[in-house]
Write a protein that holds these residues in place. Structure first.
Motif, mmCIF file in Angstrom:
data_model
loop_
_atom_site.group_PDB
_atom_site.id
_atom_site.type_symbol
_atom_site.label_atom_id
_atom_site.label_comp_id
_atom_site.label_asym_id
_atom_site.label_seq_id
_atom_site.Cartn_x
_atom_site.Cartn_y
_atom_site.Cartn_z
ATOM 1 N N GLY A 186 0.848 -1.193 0.000
ATOM 2 C CA GLY A 186 0.000 0.000 0.000
ATOM 3 C C GLY A 186 0.877 1.234 0.000
ATOM 4 O O GLY A 186 1.944 1.273 -0.639
ATOM 5 N N HIS A 187 0.448 2.224 0.772
ATOM 6 C CA HIS A 187 1.127 3.521 0.825
ATOM 7 C C HIS A 187 2.619 3.366 1.159
ATOM 8 O O HIS A 187 3.492 3.771 0.394
ATOM 9 N N LEU A 188 2.929 2.760 2.296
ATOM 10 C CA LEU A 188 4.336 2.646 2.712
ATOM 11 C C LEU A 188 5.023 1.428 2.095
ATOM 12 O O LEU A 188 6.223 1.472 1.801
ATOM 13 N N ASP A 205 0.046 -9.177 -1.525
ATOM 14 C CA ASP A 205 -0.965 -8.278 -0.956
ATOM 15 C C ASP A 205 -2.315 -8.972 -1.121
ATOM 16 O O ASP A 205 -2.570 -9.614 -2.152
ATOM 17 N N THR A 206 -3.183 -8.862 -0.117
ATOM 18 C CA THR A 206 -4.485 -9.537 -0.176
ATOM 19 C C THR A 206 -5.496 -8.799 -1.058
ATOM 20 O O THR A 206 -6.514 -9.369 -1.416
ATOM 21 N N ASP A 207 -5.216 -7.539 -1.395
ATOM 22 C CA ASP A 207 -6.164 -6.751 -2.186
ATOM 23 C C ASP A 207 -6.022 -7.094 -3.680
ATOM 24 O O ASP A 207 -4.931 -6.957 -4.247
ATOM 25 N N VAL A 262 1.654 -4.289 6.324
ATOM 26 C CA VAL A 262 0.182 -4.383 6.313
ATOM 27 C C VAL A 262 -0.350 -3.518 7.456
ATOM 28 O O VAL A 262 0.434 -3.079 8.321
ATOM 29 N N HIS A 272 -0.357 -7.138 11.814
ATOM 30 C CA HIS A 272 1.087 -7.384 11.941
ATOM 31 C C HIS A 272 1.390 -8.763 12.531
ATOM 32 O O HIS A 272 2.233 -9.499 12.018
ATOM 33 N N GLU A 282 6.639 -3.041 10.293
ATOM 34 C CA GLU A 282 6.464 -1.597 10.488
ATOM 35 C C GLU A 282 6.000 -1.280 11.912
ATOM 36 O O GLU A 282 5.549 -2.141 12.645
ATOM 37 N N LYS A 283 6.114 -0.024 12.285
ATOM 38 C CA LYS A 283 5.652 0.407 13.602
ATOM 39 C C LYS A 283 4.152 0.736 13.555
ATOM 40 O O LYS A 283 3.682 1.103 12.479
ATOM 41 N N ARG A 299 -6.106 9.475 6.236
ATOM 42 C CA ARG A 299 -5.366 8.217 6.415
ATOM 43 C C ARG A 299 -5.094 7.968 7.898
ATOM 44 O O ARG A 299 -4.841 8.889 8.653
HETATM 45 P P1 NAD Z 1 -2.048 0.903 3.533
HETATM 46 O O1 NAD Z 1 -3.459 0.636 3.925
HETATM 47 O O2 NAD Z 1 -1.764 1.975 2.522
HETATM 48 O O3 NAD Z 1 -1.403 -0.442 2.938
HETATM 49 C C1 NAD Z 1 -1.558 -1.692 3.553
HETATM 50 C C2 NAD Z 1 -1.576 -2.766 2.459
HETATM 51 O O4 NAD Z 1 -1.585 -4.029 3.120
HETATM 52 C C3 NAD Z 1 -2.815 -2.703 1.569
HETATM 53 O O5 NAD Z 1 -2.431 -2.753 0.215
HETATM 54 C C4 NAD Z 1 -3.612 -3.952 1.971
HETATM 55 O O6 NAD Z 1 -4.333 -4.510 0.887
HETATM 56 C C5 NAD Z 1 -2.517 -4.881 2.419
HETATM 57 N N1 NAD Z 1 -2.949 -5.920 3.361
HETATM 58 C C6 NAD Z 1 -3.841 -5.822 4.376
HETATM 59 N N2 NAD Z 1 -3.900 -6.981 5.068
HETATM 60 C C7 NAD Z 1 -3.007 -7.822 4.475
HETATM 61 C C8 NAD Z 1 -2.597 -9.160 4.740
HETATM 62 N N3 NAD Z 1 -3.098 -9.846 5.761
HETATM 63 N N4 NAD Z 1 -1.657 -9.707 3.940
HETATM 64 C C9 NAD Z 1 -1.137 -9.006 2.890
HETATM 65 N N5 NAD Z 1 -1.497 -7.746 2.586
HETATM 66 C C10 NAD Z 1 -2.403 -7.149 3.387
HETATM 67 O O7 NAD Z 1 -1.260 1.138 4.886
HETATM 68 P P2 NAD Z 1 0.122 1.952 5.118
HETATM 69 O O8 NAD Z 1 -0.191 3.375 5.367
HETATM 70 O O9 NAD Z 1 1.093 1.590 4.048
HETATM 71 O O10 NAD Z 1 0.575 1.352 6.527
HETATM 72 C C11 NAD Z 1 1.106 0.040 6.632
HETATM 73 C C12 NAD Z 1 1.886 -0.086 7.954
HETATM 74 O O11 NAD Z 1 2.954 0.847 7.952
HETATM 75 C C13 NAD Z 1 1.062 0.205 9.213
HETATM 76 O O12 NAD Z 1 1.486 -0.634 10.239
HETATM 77 C C14 NAD Z 1 1.457 1.622 9.573
HETATM 78 O O13 NAD Z 1 1.366 1.888 10.960
HETATM 79 C C15 NAD Z 1 2.904 1.656 9.128
HETATM 80 N N6 NAD Z 1 3.367 3.007 8.810
HETATM 81 C C16 NAD Z 1 4.553 3.418 9.326
HETATM 82 C C17 NAD Z 1 5.033 4.681 9.054
HETATM 83 C C18 NAD Z 1 6.358 5.114 9.601
HETATM 84 O O14 NAD Z 1 6.584 6.309 9.745
HETATM 85 N N7 NAD Z 1 7.253 4.199 9.923
HETATM 86 C C19 NAD Z 1 4.302 5.547 8.214
HETATM 87 C C20 NAD Z 1 3.109 5.086 7.654
HETATM 88 C C21 NAD Z 1 2.660 3.812 7.944
#
Ligand code: NAD
Length: 330
Positions: free
Chosen positions: A12-14, A35-37, A70, A75, A92-93, A155
């Protein structure tokens, strides 16, 4: 040494940024992603030029290490699945949503003897790394003031700002303070969401030191600053500009220990005592990318069997404190 075969779970995003970094890092070979999506399954191969595996298990069978990116509620399940296959995990945190889930990950990593690193990325921010370059005495803050203010974004609204943003500063403060937390006071308000959007917490440590932490996700401007006050010096860290500044008091007759320090002012202390002077020094952004350093350090820990920079136990401590703050707010 051969590059480490790695994968990314959750694109996803990160997760997308993890993919791009691994593709750039010569020490890693990005084998593929999962990714599950279904939309991400279709789009990721074209977007990133990587292989989308047909299942989590098929990815895990082909890699030695993964990034788990995820949502944090998933996690534990995903990280433990990887660990049980003997795959090293960067998660990730926050490490998890609950202490029991964090423990499940930590215990699995110990049992299967794999590396576990958690994404507290600010440890790799040039501003925080500047502290290692300060040679004019120990880093021993008695009071820390931190502000992490973010502009509103829809978000991450499913979790409190404590688990989303404040946990970054909690982790850093626990690294900087040598003593244990004795008391926590906190207040917060859910202005636009059902969980707290702006929170202030005060941590009192057993040795009398204190930290005052503010985190908001409904601010007009972004700000990520931490100020450390200690005997004879004040250090300001700016995680946005990635710069640090040191202000230090010294006897007027002495040289400043830190090279490159310039004199800001002199302080008259009267006839009995010697006059003091205040020096200042700026530590500029060294231009190194924090995510790249973080993932390289994970790969290094796996390849050379070194302890990870941010361990599961440290991330668990940050989570424990964050959950206590969240509970105080109610
Ligand atoms: P997001 O929703 O953009 O992306 C998550 C992705 O995981 C999605 O594409 C979703 O389809 C997929 N997913 C969900 N469940 C799944 C599973 N069981 N198996 C496989 N894929 C799965 O989320 P994001 O913003 O990228 O955040 C992801 C993680 O990163 C979170 O834990 C968030 O706290 C962390 N994060 C950390 C920071 C940082 O500063 N270190 C910043 C942003 C996000």
């Amino acid at each position: 040494m051969n590059p480490l075969p790695v994968g990314v779970i959750g694109v996803g995003h990160l997760g997308g940024s993890h993919v791009k970094k691994y593709l750039d890092i010569p020490e890693s070979e990005l084998v593929g992603v999962w990714d599950t999506d279904e939309n991400v399954q279709r789009s990721a191969p074209e977007t990133f030029g990587v292989r989308m595996f047909e299942s989590l298990d098929s990815l895990l069978a082909n890699v030695q290490a993964v990034s788990v990116v995820v949502p944090s509620s998933a996690h534990a399940d995903v990280a433990v699945a990887a660990i049980e296959k003997g795959v090293h995990v960067f998660v990730e945190k926050p490490i998890a949503h609950s202490i029991s889930e964090a423990d499940r990950i930590i215990e699995a990593a110990q049992k299967h003897n794999v590396k576990l690193q958690v994404g507290h990325i600010e440890r790799f921010n040039s501003a925080f790394r500047s502290l290692e370059k300060i040679t004019s005495g120990e880093i021993n803050p008695r009071f820390i003031e931190s502000h992490r203010l973010a502009r509103f974004s829809p978000r991450g609204m499913d979790v409190s700002v404590v688990l989303d943003l404040m946990i970054h500063d909690i982790d850093l403060i626990l690294q900087l303070m040598p003593s244990k937390i004795e008391r926590i006071d906190a207040s917060g308000v859910g202005v636009v969401s059902n969980t707290a959007d702006i929170v202030n917490a005060r941590l009192i440590f057993a040795d009398g030191a204190a930290a005052n932490i503010t985190a908001s996700r409904i601010s007009q401007k972004n700000m990520r600053k931490m100020r450390l006050f200690q005997k004879d010096s004040y250090i300001s860290l700016d995680f946005e500009t990635k710069e640090a500044e040191l202000f230090q008091i010294a006897n007027a007759s002495e040289e400043f220990i830190d090279k490159g320090m310039f004199q800001l002012a002199e302080i008259e202390t009267g006839e009995e005592g010697p006059a003091k002077k205040i020096g200042a020094k700026k530590y500029l952004n060294d231009g190194k990318d924090a995510l790249e350093l973080e993932l390289k350090s994970f790969i290094d820990s796996v390849k050379h069997n070194k302890p990870p920079v941010v361990s599961g136990i440290e991330a668990r401590s940050a989570l424990e404190t964050a959950l206590e703050i969240a509970e105080k707010i109610g």
